[in-house]
Design a protein around this motif. Structure first.
Motif, PDB file in Angstrom:
ATOM      1  N   ILE A  83      63.239  25.089  40.169  1.00 44.54           N
ATOM      2  CA  ILE A  83      63.005  25.430  41.568  1.00 44.54           C
ATOM      3  C   ILE A  83      61.677  26.158  41.715  1.00 44.54           C
ATOM      4  CG2 ILE A  83      65.401  25.491  42.380  1.00 44.54           C
ATOM      5  CD1 ILE A  83      65.574  28.387  41.621  1.00 44.54           C
ATOM      6  N   PRO A  84      60.921  25.876  42.772  1.00 45.60           N
ATOM      7  CA  PRO A  84      59.669  26.610  42.984  1.00 45.60           C
ATOM      8  C   PRO A  84      59.963  28.057  43.373  1.00 45.60           C
ATOM      9  CG  PRO A  84      60.090  25.096  44.802  1.00 45.60           C
ATOM     10  CD  PRO A  84      61.165  24.860  43.787  1.00 45.60           C
ATOM     11  N   LEU A  85      59.126  28.961  42.892  1.00 43.72           N
ATOM     12  CA  LEU A  85      59.376  30.394  43.087  1.00 43.72           C
ATOM     13  C   LEU A  85      58.118  31.139  43.510  1.00 43.72           C
ATOM     14  CD1 LEU A  85      61.409  31.054  39.805  1.00 43.72           C
ATOM     15  CD2 LEU A  85      62.350  30.874  42.133  1.00 43.72           C
ATOM     16  N   ASP A  86      58.338  32.291  44.138  1.00 41.63           N
ATOM     17  CA  ASP A  86      57.300  33.305  44.288  1.00 41.63           C
ATOM     18  C   ASP A  86      57.595  34.347  43.204  1.00 41.63           C
ATOM     19  OD1 ASP A  86      56.207  32.115  46.552  1.00 41.63           O
ATOM     20  OD2 ASP A  86      57.236  33.432  47.959  1.00 41.63           O
ATOM     21  N   ILE A  87      56.571  34.734  42.451  1.00 35.81           N
ATOM     22  CA  ILE A  87      56.720  35.734  41.394  1.00 35.81           C
ATOM     23  C   ILE A  87      55.921  36.964  41.832  1.00 35.81           C
ATOM     24  CG2 ILE A  87      56.413  36.248  38.943  1.00 35.81           C
ATOM     25  CD1 ILE A  87      56.335  33.195  38.447  1.00 35.81           C
ATOM     26  N   LEU A  88      56.639  38.073  42.024  1.00 36.08           N
ATOM     27  CA  LEU A  88      56.043  39.283  42.577  1.00 36.08           C
ATOM     28  C   LEU A  88      56.113  40.408  41.544  1.00 36.08           C
ATOM     29  CD1 LEU A  88      57.859  38.993  46.014  1.00 36.08           C
ATOM     30  CD2 LEU A  88      55.575  38.143  45.415  1.00 36.08           C
ATOM     31  N   TYR A  89      54.973  41.020  41.266  1.00 38.89           N
ATOM     32  CA  TYR A  89      54.854  42.034  40.225  1.00 38.89           C
ATOM     33  C   TYR A  89      54.704  43.426  40.849  1.00 38.89           C
ATOM     34  CZ  TYR A  89      53.751  37.966  37.309  1.00 38.89           C
ATOM     35  OH  TYR A  89      53.786  36.761  36.656  1.00 38.89           O
ATOM     36  N   PHE A  90      55.504  44.389  40.370  1.00 45.82           N
ATOM     37  CA  PHE A  90      55.512  45.752  40.893  1.00 45.82           C
ATOM     38  C   PHE A  90      55.281  46.747  39.760  1.00 45.82           C
ATOM     39  CE2 PHE A  90      58.024  43.114  43.621  1.00 45.82           C
ATOM     40  CZ  PHE A  90      57.722  43.528  44.915  1.00 45.82           C
ATOM     41  N   ASP A  91      54.565  47.821  40.059  1.00 48.56           N
ATOM     42  CA  ASP A  91      54.288  48.842  39.044  1.00 48.56           C
ATOM     43  C   ASP A  91      55.441  49.846  38.941  1.00 48.56           C
ATOM     44  OD1 ASP A  91      53.991  50.571  41.236  1.00 48.56           O
ATOM     45  OD2 ASP A  91      51.813  50.741  41.018  1.00 48.56           O
ATOM     46  N   ASP A  92      55.238  50.900  38.150  1.00 55.80           N
ATOM     47  CA  ASP A  92      56.262  51.932  37.942  1.00 55.80           C
ATOM     48  C   ASP A  92      56.767  52.538  39.246  1.00 55.80           C
ATOM     49  OD1 ASP A  92      56.830  52.063  35.217  1.00 55.80           O
ATOM     50  OD2 ASP A  92      55.133  53.375  34.792  1.00 55.80           O
ATOM     51  N   SER A  93      55.880  52.673  40.222  1.00 56.01           N
ATOM     52  CA  SER A  93      56.272  53.274  41.503  1.00 56.01           C
ATOM     53  C   SER A  93      56.834  52.229  42.466  1.00 56.01           C
ATOM     54  CB  SER A  93      55.086  54.013  42.137  1.00 56.01           C
ATOM     55  OG  SER A  93      54.067  53.096  42.476  1.00 56.01           O
ATOM     56  N   ARG A  94      57.039  51.032  41.961  1.00 55.61           N
ATOM     57  CA  ARG A  94      57.596  49.900  42.721  1.00 55.61           C
ATOM     58  C   ARG A  94      56.687  49.472  43.874  1.00 55.61           C
ATOM     59  NH1 ARG A  94      61.952  52.980  41.228  1.00 55.61           N
ATOM     60  NH2 ARG A  94      62.416  53.814  43.281  1.00 55.61           N
ATOM     61  N   GLN A  95      55.403  49.541  43.609  1.00 59.32           N
ATOM     62  CA  GLN A  95      54.391  49.073  44.557  1.00 59.32           C
ATOM     63  C   GLN A  95      53.918  47.694  44.106  1.00 59.32           C
ATOM     64  OE1 GLN A  95      51.368  51.970  45.354  1.00 59.32           O
ATOM     65  NE2 GLN A  95      49.938  50.443  46.141  1.00 59.32           N
ATOM     66  N   LEU A  96      53.821  46.746  45.031  1.00 62.73           N
ATOM     67  CA  LEU A  96      53.395  45.379  44.719  1.00 62.73           C
ATOM     68  C   LEU A  96      51.941  45.392  44.261  1.00 62.73           C
ATOM     69  CD1 LEU A  96      54.144  42.341  44.754  1.00 62.73           C
ATOM     70  CD2 LEU A  96      53.373  42.286  47.133  1.00 62.73           C
ATOM     71  N   VAL A  97      51.719  44.911  43.019  1.00 63.15           N
ATOM     72  CA  VAL A  97      50.367  44.929  42.455  1.00 63.15           C
ATOM     73  C   VAL A  97      49.799  43.539  42.219  1.00 63.15           C
ATOM     74  CG1 VAL A  97      50.627  47.220  41.404  1.00 63.15           C
ATOM     75  CG2 VAL A  97      51.254  45.174  40.086  1.00 63.15           C
ATOM     76  N   SER A  98      50.651  42.515  42.285  1.00 65.11           N
ATOM     77  CA  SER A  98      50.181  41.154  42.040  1.00 65.11           C
ATOM     78  C   SER A  98      51.215  40.165  42.544  1.00 65.11           C
ATOM     79  CB  SER A  98      49.943  40.965  40.532  1.00 65.11           C
ATOM     80  OG  SER A  98      49.323  39.728  40.271  1.00 65.11           O
ATOM     81  N   ALA A 119      47.615  43.149  37.364  1.00 70.87           N
ATOM     82  CA  ALA A 119      47.661  44.583  37.046  1.00 70.87           C
ATOM     83  C   ALA A 119      48.940  44.835  36.257  1.00 70.87           C
ATOM     84  CB  ALA A 119      47.643  45.407  38.333  1.00 70.87           C
ATOM     85  N   ALA A 120      49.013  45.993  35.650  1.00 70.07           N
ATOM     86  CA  ALA A 120      50.212  46.353  34.890  1.00 70.07           C
ATOM     87  C   ALA A 120      51.420  46.423  35.818  1.00 70.07           C
ATOM     88  CB  ALA A 120      50.000  47.691  34.199  1.00 70.07           C
ATOM     89  N   ALA A 121      52.564  45.936  35.333  1.00 70.72           N
ATOM     90  CA  ALA A 121      53.790  45.911  36.134  1.00 70.72           C
ATOM     91  C   ALA A 121      54.990  46.238  35.252  1.00 70.72           C
ATOM     92  CB  ALA A 121      53.968  44.536  36.775  1.00 70.72           C
ATOM     93  N   ARG A 122      56.016  46.801  35.856  1.00 68.81           N
ATOM     94  CA  ARG A 122      57.284  47.048  35.173  1.00 68.81           C
ATOM     95  C   ARG A 122      58.382  46.168  35.755  1.00 68.81           C
ATOM     96  NH1 ARG A 122      60.171  51.325  32.199  1.00 68.81           N
ATOM     97  NH2 ARG A 122      58.226  52.436  32.181  1.00 68.81           N
ATOM     98  N   TYR A 123      58.322  45.918  37.048  1.00 65.53           N
ATOM     99  CA  TYR A 123      59.346  45.130  37.748  1.00 65.53           C
ATOM    100  C   TYR A 123      58.745  43.810  38.196  1.00 65.53           C
ATOM    101  CZ  TYR A 123      61.358  49.796  38.198  1.00 65.53           C
ATOM    102  OH  TYR A 123      61.840  51.050  37.938  1.00 65.53           O
ATOM    103  N   VAL A 124      59.522  42.749  38.067  1.00 67.73           N
ATOM    104  CA  VAL A 124      59.099  41.429  38.542  1.00 67.73           C
ATOM    105  C   VAL A 124      60.252  40.866  39.359  1.00 67.73           C
ATOM    106  CG1 VAL A 124      58.304  39.129  37.903  1.00 67.73           C
ATOM    107  CG2 VAL A 124      57.641  41.106  36.504  1.00 67.73           C
ATOM    108  N   LEU A 125      59.940  40.443  40.559  1.00 67.92           N
ATOM    109  CA  LEU A 125      60.945  39.876  41.450  1.00 67.92           C
ATOM    110  C   LEU A 125      60.629  38.409  41.682  1.00 67.92           C
ATOM    111  CD1 LEU A 125      63.390  40.278  43.367  1.00 67.92           C
ATOM    112  CD2 LEU A 125      61.726  40.908  45.153  1.00 67.92           C
ATOM    113  N   GLU A 126      61.595  37.556  41.380  1.00 69.06           N
ATOM    114  CA  GLU A 126      61.445  36.130  41.659  1.00 69.06           C
ATOM    115  C   GLU A 126      62.307  35.780  42.868  1.00 69.06           C
ATOM    116  OE1 GLU A 126      60.333  34.306  37.276  1.00 69.06           O
ATOM    117  OE2 GLU A 126      62.384  34.000  38.030  1.00 69.06           O
ATOM    118  N   LEU A 127      61.658  35.158  43.842  1.00 72.20           N
ATOM    119  CA  LEU A 127      62.314  34.706  45.065  1.00 72.20           C
ATOM    120  C   LEU A 127      61.982  33.244  45.286  1.00 72.20           C
ATOM    121  CD1 LEU A 127      61.293  37.674  47.422  1.00 72.20           C
ATOM    122  CD2 LEU A 127      63.502  37.348  46.280  1.00 72.20           C
TER     123      LEU A 127
END
Length: 152
Positions: A83-98, A119-127
């Motif tokens: 399935i096609p996805l959006d991949i969203l990268y968030f840093d330690d403070s949960r701010q979208l960085v990429s 940029a560096a990320a800790r959380y990645v959200l796939e939608l």
């Protein structure tokens, strides 16, 4: 008596609607741009490696949240993802960085391309693909975690 029964029936219907609206009542949700998504959490190596592989669809209003052990540059690929996805990268403070939007499925195995964060990320959200555009997401957007999601 019928008036009491109608009152009880109406109260039960209202409770049913409230419960239906809280499908993510278990706390496994994230909020992004005032939109709530029910999420599966991938927080160990095996879960992160499998991700959304071999799935034919991702229900509307759902996603997968990947939590990494530390904030660092991340790169995702779509190996065996259908399935096609959006991949969203968030840093330690949960701010979208990429963002990697509208990433296509890939059935080329190990030849699938990689989609790195800028940029560096800790959380990645796939939608589902198109969600980031629908929400008008811009870098800097904040991700809120539901109460059942344990942040490192």
């Amino acid at each position: 008596m019928s008036r009491v029964n109608n009152t009880i029936r109406n109260a039960m219907a209202a409770i049913g609607l409230l419960l239906a609206g809280c499908a993510s009542g278990d706390g496994l949700w994230v909020e992004l741009a005032d939109q709530r998504y029910t999420v599966e959490v991938a927080d160990d190596n095996a879960e992160r490696a499998r991700g959304l592989m071999f799935r034919d669809r991702l229900a509307e209003g759902h996603g997968m949240l990947f939590i990494h052990d530390r904030e660092e540059p991340q790169a995702y690929w779509m190996k065996n993802t259908r399935i096609p996805l959006d991949i969203l990268y968030f840093d330690d403070s949960r701010q979208l960085v990429s963002q990697q939007r509208d990433v296509p499925p890939c059935s080329a195995g190990n030849a699938c391309p990689s989609y790195p964060s800028r940029a560096a990320a800790r959380y990645v959200l796939e939608l589902n693909a198109g969600e980031a555009a629908r929400l008008g997401l811009r870098d800097g957007a904040r991700l809120q975690l539901g109460p059942a999601i344990v942040a490192p």
